[in-house]
Design a protein around this motif. Structure first.
Motif, PDB file in Angstrom:
ATOM      1  N   ILE A  86     -21.581   7.523 -21.497  1.00 26.13           N
ATOM      2  CA  ILE A  86     -20.335   7.176 -22.180  1.00 26.13           C
ATOM      3  C   ILE A  86     -19.725   5.978 -21.470  1.00 26.13           C
ATOM      4  O   ILE A  86     -19.370   6.045 -20.290  1.00 26.13           O
ATOM      5  N   GLU A  87     -19.619   4.868 -22.179  1.00 23.52           N
ATOM      6  CA  GLU A  87     -19.154   3.612 -21.597  1.00 23.52           C
ATOM      7  C   GLU A  87     -17.911   3.112 -22.343  1.00 23.52           C
ATOM      8  O   GLU A  87     -17.911   3.009 -23.576  1.00 23.52           O
ATOM      9  N   ALA A 113     -11.239  10.785 -20.602  1.00 22.94           N
ATOM     10  CA  ALA A 113      -9.872  11.018 -20.142  1.00 22.94           C
ATOM     11  C   ALA A 113      -9.785  12.122 -19.108  1.00 22.94           C
ATOM     12  O   ALA A 113      -8.773  12.238 -18.407  1.00 22.94           O
ATOM     13  N   GLY A 114     -10.819  12.948 -18.991  1.00 24.23           N
ATOM     14  CA  GLY A 114     -10.763  14.034 -18.029  1.00 24.23           C
ATOM     15  C   GLY A 114     -11.982  14.925 -18.121  1.00 24.23           C
ATOM     16  O   GLY A 114     -12.867  14.731 -18.969  1.00 24.23           O
ATOM     17  N   THR A 124     -12.495  12.995 -24.130  1.00 24.79           N
ATOM     18  CA  THR A 124     -12.309  11.560 -24.317  1.00 24.79           C
ATOM     19  C   THR A 124     -10.872  11.265 -24.732  1.00 24.79           C
ATOM     20  O   THR A 124     -10.105  12.170 -25.103  1.00 24.79           O
ATOM     21  N   THR A 125     -10.507   9.993 -24.683  1.00 28.50           N
ATOM     22  CA  THR A 125      -9.141   9.601 -25.017  1.00 28.50           C
ATOM     23  C   THR A 125      -8.819   9.817 -26.485  1.00 28.50           C
ATOM     24  O   THR A 125      -7.639   9.875 -26.852  1.00 28.50           O
ATOM     25  N   GLU A 179     -11.824  14.031 -28.345  1.00 24.92           N
ATOM     26  CA  GLU A 179     -13.115  14.680 -28.499  1.00 24.92           C
ATOM     27  C   GLU A 179     -13.482  15.423 -27.217  1.00 24.92           C
ATOM     28  O   GLU A 179     -13.231  14.942 -26.113  1.00 24.92           O
ATOM     29  N   GLU A 180     -14.076  16.603 -27.369  1.00 21.63           N
ATOM     30  CA  GLU A 180     -14.570  17.360 -26.225  1.00 21.63           C
ATOM     31  C   GLU A 180     -16.078  17.493 -26.344  1.00 21.63           C
ATOM     32  O   GLU A 180     -16.597  17.930 -27.378  1.00 21.63           O
ATOM     33  N   LEU A 181     -16.777  17.120 -25.265  1.00 14.89           N
ATOM     34  CA  LEU A 181     -18.228  17.146 -25.254  1.00 14.89           C
ATOM     35  C   LEU A 181     -18.700  18.068 -24.146  1.00 14.89           C
ATOM     36  O   LEU A 181     -18.325  17.897 -22.977  1.00 14.89           O
TER      37      LEU A 181
END
Length: 461
Positions: A35-36, A141-142, A155-156, A159-161
């Protein structure tokens, strides 16, 4: 027994450290997602997320070997893209506190290229690996965690991966300490050394059939005994990158004595160092491109290896673990060697625990920590002699001993006296050889016995 494939690994950052981490683990995961935050370019060009990308980069011999091992064919691909081969001693002129380094055919080969070309060549080879994919233009984001493990990222865009393993390769500005704190874990001890270096860099166009007598030239900041009063805090490097007529020039200044942005002033800054060979070479070249500046050159070590409590299934690599003062050219190589250690430890771990990753981070940190500490000590010992250097631990100022480089200076002078010994020394500085022999009684006693004689050599000439 065939090692079972794990599910998904997420790597935060698609630059050099992240790409090498992907290569290190790809054999064991069905899916490796990098993730970039930047949109990754299709050509070897600069991008916002690598502010140091416009400046010279040294890929040490050990780093290149590790990259070729992790991503077979990397060097050949880089040469096809325009990278250049150099002999580490024959083709390179170095002037430091013990004078000009000896020049002879050493067999230690450099791969010389710009940072964007190296990064693109690595990405090209990593994209050939099964299950490896880049997601660009996405920002983490965390972290997500449960039951003592990191289980994914957020992610900002909300989204949760999920992931079986998360690797932070987000570089010098990694936010992992904050993310770990949000999960209830202590932040790692953080050391920062700041000698207030600044860079100005540009690409050069050189004349046809131009022969300055070298293919790379590097001058360090001398401190006491400098050639000119101005050059005590100044350094520079220039070398061929892509193609015979494309060179890069980086001027450096420490202790807040930073090089300027305009061509005329930059030429004056470099001329003040007082090296006729350099002045002659620069008088024949043009500056066809803009001059880039970089000022945040702090060295920072987050002691993940010594962290008393950490979540499982999360680790840091590259500048997210230790970000070097780039003047010493160790960053890419350290990331490659860390990735090699990760590959070794992951394979060994999975032979013992099949698909269970508990304990992997600890054994990876233990394996790579000796390299990290050697690089940290060797680079910062040199920075400690810079006037005004600041050293903090968790934000608290520490005392700095400016004489801590006295032995290393004399050691370098001793190594230069014998070609065979010098090659071994260069192999060590290229991280191809363990540094343990330099601390052996034979070497230490020889330097101590000739202390005053070698001390007289610690001036530029």
């Amino acid at each position: 027994m065939t090692t079972p494939f794990l599910g998904r690994a997420i790597i935060i950052g698609g630059s050099i450290g992240g790409t090498l981490a992907a290569a290190a683990i790809a054999d064991h995961f069905r899916e490796v997602v990098l993730i970039e935050r930047d949109e990754l370019p299709t050509e070897p060009v600069f991008r916002k997320g690598v502010p140091q990308g416009a400046h010279f980069h040294a890929l040490l011999a050990a780093g290149r070997a590790a990259m070729d091992s992790l991503l077979p064919g990397f060097s050949d691909h880089a040469f096809e893209m325009g990278a250049v081969r150099l002999d580490s001693a024959q083709d390179v002129m170095r002037l430091d506190r013990v004078g000009w380094s000896p020049r002879f055919e050493s067999g230690l080969e450099f791969l010389m290229a710009s940072r964007p070309l190296i990064e693109k060549a690595l990405r090209d080879k990593a994209a050939e690996l099964d299950g490896v994919q880049y997601r660009s233009g996405v920002e983490v984001a965390g972290l997500i965690g449960a039951d003592g493990r990191v289980t994914g990222v957020r992610t900002t865009n909300g989204e949760e991966l999920s992931a079986d393993l998360v690797i932070d390769a987000s570089g010098r500005f990694s936010e992992s300490p904050t993310w770990l704190q949000a999960l209830g874990y202590p932040t790692p001890r953080e050391e920062v050394v700041n000698a207030h270096w600044g860079y100005s860099s540009t690409f050069l166009e050189v004349p046809e059939d131009w022969d300055p007598g070298f293919q790379a030239l590097a001058l360090t900041a001398f401190g006491d005994g400098a050639l000119t009063p101005e050059s005590a805090s100044r350094a520079m490097a220039m070398w061929v990158v892509e193609g015979e007529r494309r060179w890069i020039l980086t001027a450096q200044g420490s202790a807040g004595d930073h090089p300027p942005r305009t061509e005329e002033k930059l030429r004056d800054f470099i001329s003040s160092i007082g090296v006729p060979e350099l002045d002659k070479a620069l008088s024949q070249v043009t500056f066809p491109e803009k001059i880039s500046m970089w000022r945040d050159t702090r060295s920072r070590l987050r002691d993940f290896a010594g962290q008393p409590e950490r979540p499982e299934c999360f680790l840091a690599i590259g500048d997210a673990w230790m970000g070097f003062n780039p003047v010493y050219g160790q960053g890419m190589t350290a990331a490659a060697l860390e990735a090699s250690d990760l590959r070794t430890e992951l394979a060994a771990h999975l032979t013992e625990r099949t698909d269970e990753l508990t304990g992997l981070a600890g054994r990876y940190y233990a394996k790579a920590d000796a390299l990290i500490k050697y690089c940290w000590t060797s680079s910062n010992t040199l920075d400690h002699r810079i006037p005004g250097v600041e050293y903090t631990v968790d934000g608290v100022a520490q005392e700095v001993d400016p004489t801590s480089s006295d032995f290393s200076d004399r050691l370098a002078a001793y190594m230069a006296l014998d070609p065979e010994r010098y090659v071994r020394y260069r192999e060590t500085t290229q991280l191809l050889r363990s540094p343990e022999w330099l601390a052996g009684d034979e070497i230490v006693d020889a330097v101590r016995e000739r202390w005053d004689e070698l001390g007289k050599a610690v001036v530029p000439r």
